[in-house]
Design an enzyme around this catalytic site. Structure first.
Site, PDB file in Angstrom:
ATOM      1  N   HIS A  35      -7.173  -6.024  -0.369  1.00 31.34           N
ATOM      2  CA  HIS A  35      -6.038  -5.116  -0.236  1.00 31.34           C
ATOM      3  C   HIS A  35      -4.929  -5.724   0.631  1.00 31.34           C
ATOM      4  O   HIS A  35      -3.750  -5.474   0.388  1.00 31.34           O
ATOM      5  CB  HIS A  35      -6.509  -3.790   0.358  1.00 31.34           C
ATOM      6  CG  HIS A  35      -5.506  -2.692   0.271  1.00 31.34           C
ATOM      7  ND1 HIS A  35      -4.945  -2.293  -0.927  1.00 31.34           N
ATOM      8  CD2 HIS A  35      -4.944  -1.903   1.227  1.00 31.34           C
ATOM      9  CE1 HIS A  35      -4.082  -1.307  -0.713  1.00 31.34           C
ATOM     10  NE2 HIS A  35      -4.063  -1.057   0.590  1.00 31.34           N
ATOM     11  N   ASP A  78      -9.537  -6.054  -4.416  1.00 28.62           N
ATOM     12  CA  ASP A  78      -9.060  -4.865  -3.707  1.00 28.62           C
ATOM     13  C   ASP A  78     -10.032  -3.716  -3.958  1.00 28.62           C
ATOM     14  O   ASP A  78     -10.219  -3.294  -5.100  1.00 28.62           O
ATOM     15  CB  ASP A  78      -7.657  -4.497  -4.208  1.00 28.62           C
ATOM     16  CG  ASP A  78      -6.970  -3.443  -3.345  1.00 28.62           C
ATOM     17  OD1 ASP A  78      -7.669  -2.637  -2.706  1.00 28.62           O
ATOM     18  OD2 ASP A  78      -5.728  -3.434  -3.321  1.00 28.62           O
ATOM     19  N   SER A  82       0.835  -1.189   0.000  1.00 32.09           N
ATOM     20  CA  SER A  82       0.000   0.000   0.000  1.00 32.09           C
ATOM     21  C   SER A  82       0.880   1.253   0.000  1.00 32.09           C
ATOM     22  O   SER A  82       1.690   1.442  -0.907  1.00 32.09           O
ATOM     23  CB  SER A  82      -0.945  -0.046   1.205  1.00 32.09           C
ATOM     24  OG  SER A  82      -1.999   0.871   1.077  1.00 32.09           O
TER      25      SER A  82
END
Length: 297
Positions: free
Chosen positions: A273, A245, A140
């Site tokens: 995610h 995601d 991320s």
């Protein structure tokens, strides 16, 4: 008498080992009780005037820096990797970026260049620990930081694996951020570890500041975060993305693959995610294969 190449190599190795011991000895050693009996070192090292907390495990010749996402820390974001990646193949270093996890004080702030700032801190941390070349696993926000780090310090990065990362932000993604601004809307599974780490006030305030900064960057840069860095990345790169995601759109891995030379994509069909946590065994096998020097990936 002139030094031979072998003599120079031996001298360099001795210097490197002595520097590594010098910095590593600054870390407080903590023994964690895990299912497989790992001996894990965790402690703080001063980097650029800031005490940065990091976790180390493994005695392999291949150093790998793990970079967590927004609000994340070594343990909240990479526990299955810290505990289960090969200690023989790798030397795992997982850090808490300043303002996150145990790297407080200072409190976290978000200037416009905070991704670049984190990339510099991460590089200087690895240098302080005695690692001149190393690989990256970034999730991320940590994936974005990895992209910039691999661009700015391309000669120092062996391989890079990024999960759920993006080099720009879409309008609909800003809307998603706003929809989860209030942490009371988060699921207990996602929220509780961070509440335990930060308390509600710091968690909510810092999360809101991150959203505000992303909105500012979106307005100032037309959504661009680090697209200009992609062409400078030289290392083999594996882009991992979950098809479920909801935070990072499907066009991001395709864009990254198109603009990063020597890169490829691996999709997790059921992955969200945080696929590296939910499907940690499959992910760890994939990461090990990719990071191996003879990998065909």
């Amino acid at each position: 008498m002139a030094l031979t190449r072998t003599m120079l190599t031996n001298l360099q190795r001795k210097l490197f080992n002595s520097m590594q011991k010098l910095y590593t000895n600054k870390l407080k050693v903590t023994n964690f009780s895990t299912n497989i009996g790992h001996n894990i070192k965790e402690g703080k090292i001063n980097v650029d005037g800031i005490d940065i907390n990091c976790v180390q495990v493994g005695k392999g010749e291949h150093p790998v820096l793990l970079l967590p996402g927004v609000m994340g820390s070594a343990w909240t974001d990479f526990k299955p990797q810290i505990e289960n990646l090969s200690q023989d193949k790798f030397k795992i270093i997982a850090w808490d970026p300043p303002g996150y996890g145990k790297s407080r004080p200072p409190n976290r702030n978000f200037p416009d260049n905070f991704f670049e700032r984190d990339a510099t801190w991460g590089y200087h941390l690895m240098k302080a620990l005695g690692h001149s070349t190393f690989s990256l696993i970034g999730w991320s926000d940590g994936g974005i930081t990895s992209l910039i780090l691999a661009s700015k310090y391309s000669e120092n990065i062996r391989k890079m694996l990024i999960i759920g990362a993006n080099s720009f932000v879409l309008p609909e993604e800003i809307q998603v951020y706003e929809s989860i601004r209030n942490i009371d809307s988060w699921s207990a599974k996602m929220k509780d570890p961070l509440l335990a780490l930060y308390g509600k006030n710091y968690f909510q305030e810092t999360w809101s500041k991150w959203i505000d900064t992303m909105i500012i960057l979106f307005a100032k840069n037309k959504g661009n975060i680090c697209k200009e860095h992609l062409a400078n990345i030289k290392c083999p790169t594996l882009i991992v993305h979950g098809k479920k995601d909801v935070l990072v759109a499907r066009e991001h891995p395709t864009f990254l693959n198109k603009h990063i030379k020597n890169s490829q994509i691996k999709y997790f069909e059921q992955g969200g995610h945080n696929l590296h946590l939910r499907y940690s065994e499959e992910f760890n096998v994939l990461a090990t294969e990719f990071l191996s020097e003879k990998s065909k990936l």
